[in-house]
Design a protein around this motif. Structure first.
Motif, short mmCIF file in Angstrom:
data_model
loop_
_atom_site.label_atom_id
_atom_site.label_comp_id
_atom_site.label_asym_id
_atom_site.label_seq_id
_atom_site.Cartn_x
_atom_site.Cartn_y
_atom_site.Cartn_z
N THR A 80 -23.69 -17.36 -33.44
CA THR A 80 -23.51 -18.03 -34.72
C THR A 80 -22.62 -19.24 -34.49
O THR A 80 -21.62 -19.13 -33.77
CB THR A 80 -22.81 -17.08 -35.73
OG1 THR A 80 -23.57 -15.87 -35.82
CG2 THR A 80 -22.66 -17.70 -37.10
N GLU A 85 -18.12 -22.67 -36.67
CA GLU A 85 -17.63 -23.19 -37.94
C GLU A 85 -18.39 -22.61 -39.14
O GLU A 85 -17.96 -22.78 -40.28
CB GLU A 85 -17.67 -24.73 -37.97
CG GLU A 85 -19.06 -25.33 -37.99
CD GLU A 85 -19.67 -25.55 -36.61
OE1 GLU A 85 -20.49 -26.47 -36.50
OE2 GLU A 85 -19.34 -24.80 -35.66
N SER A 86 -19.49 -21.88 -38.89
CA SER A 86 -20.28 -21.29 -39.97
C SER A 86 -20.03 -19.79 -40.15
O SER A 86 -20.46 -19.21 -41.14
CB SER A 86 -21.79 -21.48 -39.70
OG SER A 86 -22.09 -22.83 -39.59
N LYS A 124 -18.69 -16.29 -41.11
CA LYS A 124 -17.95 -15.87 -42.29
C LYS A 124 -16.82 -14.90 -41.99
O LYS A 124 -16.00 -14.61 -42.85
CB LYS A 124 -18.91 -15.23 -43.32
CG LYS A 124 -20.01 -16.18 -43.77
CD LYS A 124 -19.42 -17.43 -44.37
CE LYS A 124 -20.53 -18.37 -44.80
NZ LYS A 124 -20.10 -19.75 -44.93
#
Length: 193
Positions: A185, A188-189, A191
């Protein structure tokens, strides 16, 4: 609790500089700063990075001065010093060969089976005695990160588990069970936990 394996984002490529000495590019630095501002980054209680400049820079940005970054030479990318810098197309073809024939030495590169054994041992060494209630982040490189992820998933060495282009991705795995909890992933994305 989880551990993260994070790859450095984009680097400033300079064929005149040895690859381990490349630093982050402006875009790579921006992405690391975005990730550092995320809540998950502040939850990390320990950072362990490769000794390569780009990995140390990434870890230091993510640690944001809260924690010292530990380094381990054994977390470095697969040794490709025999060929040095390769232009992008030649590098991709070489990486395909590296993953497709893990027990072969491609043009003097470290064999994939050896790089995998090295990164697994480095991670296990860092986790030996680590408090499983403290999130830890390993900051390194795409090739050995892919080898680690494959080992944790129990899959053969192959490139189809590689991170998306550009770097700056992460995957999570459980500290207690070593089970991969999320696939690559963009850092910066993500969660968070």
């Amino acid at each position: 609790m989880f551990a993260l394996y994070i790859t450095h984002p984009q680097v400033a490529i300079d064929p005149a500089v040895p690859v381990p000495d490349w630093g982050l590019s402006e875009r790579g630095r921006e992405r690391a700063l975005l990730a550092a501002s995320a809540g998950w980054a502040r939850q990390i209680g320990r950072f362990v990075a490769s000794t390569e400049r780009k990995a140390i820079e990434t870890a230091e940005i993510l640690a944001a001065g809260r924690l010292a970054v530990e380094t381990d030479h054994a977390m470095g990318e697969n040794d490709r010093s025999a060929t040095g810098y390769l232009p992008p197309d030649a590098f991709e073809a070489a990486a395909d060969e590296f993953f497709a024939h893990p027990e072969r030495n491609f043009r003097g590169w470290e064999r994939a089976v050896d790089a995998q054994a090295r990164i697994v041992a480095a991670v296990e060494r860092a986790l030996d005695g680590h408090d499983p209630e403290i999130p830890i982040a390993f900051v390194g490189h795409g090739g050995v990160g892919t080898l680690l992820k494959g080992y944790l998933k129990g899959t053969p060495i192959r490139r189809d588990g590689d991170q998306p282009g550009g770097g700056g991705n992460l995957f999570a795995f459980g500290l207690a069970d070593r089970i991969v909890a999320c696939d690559w992933t963009p850092m910066e994305s993500w969660k968070g936990f």
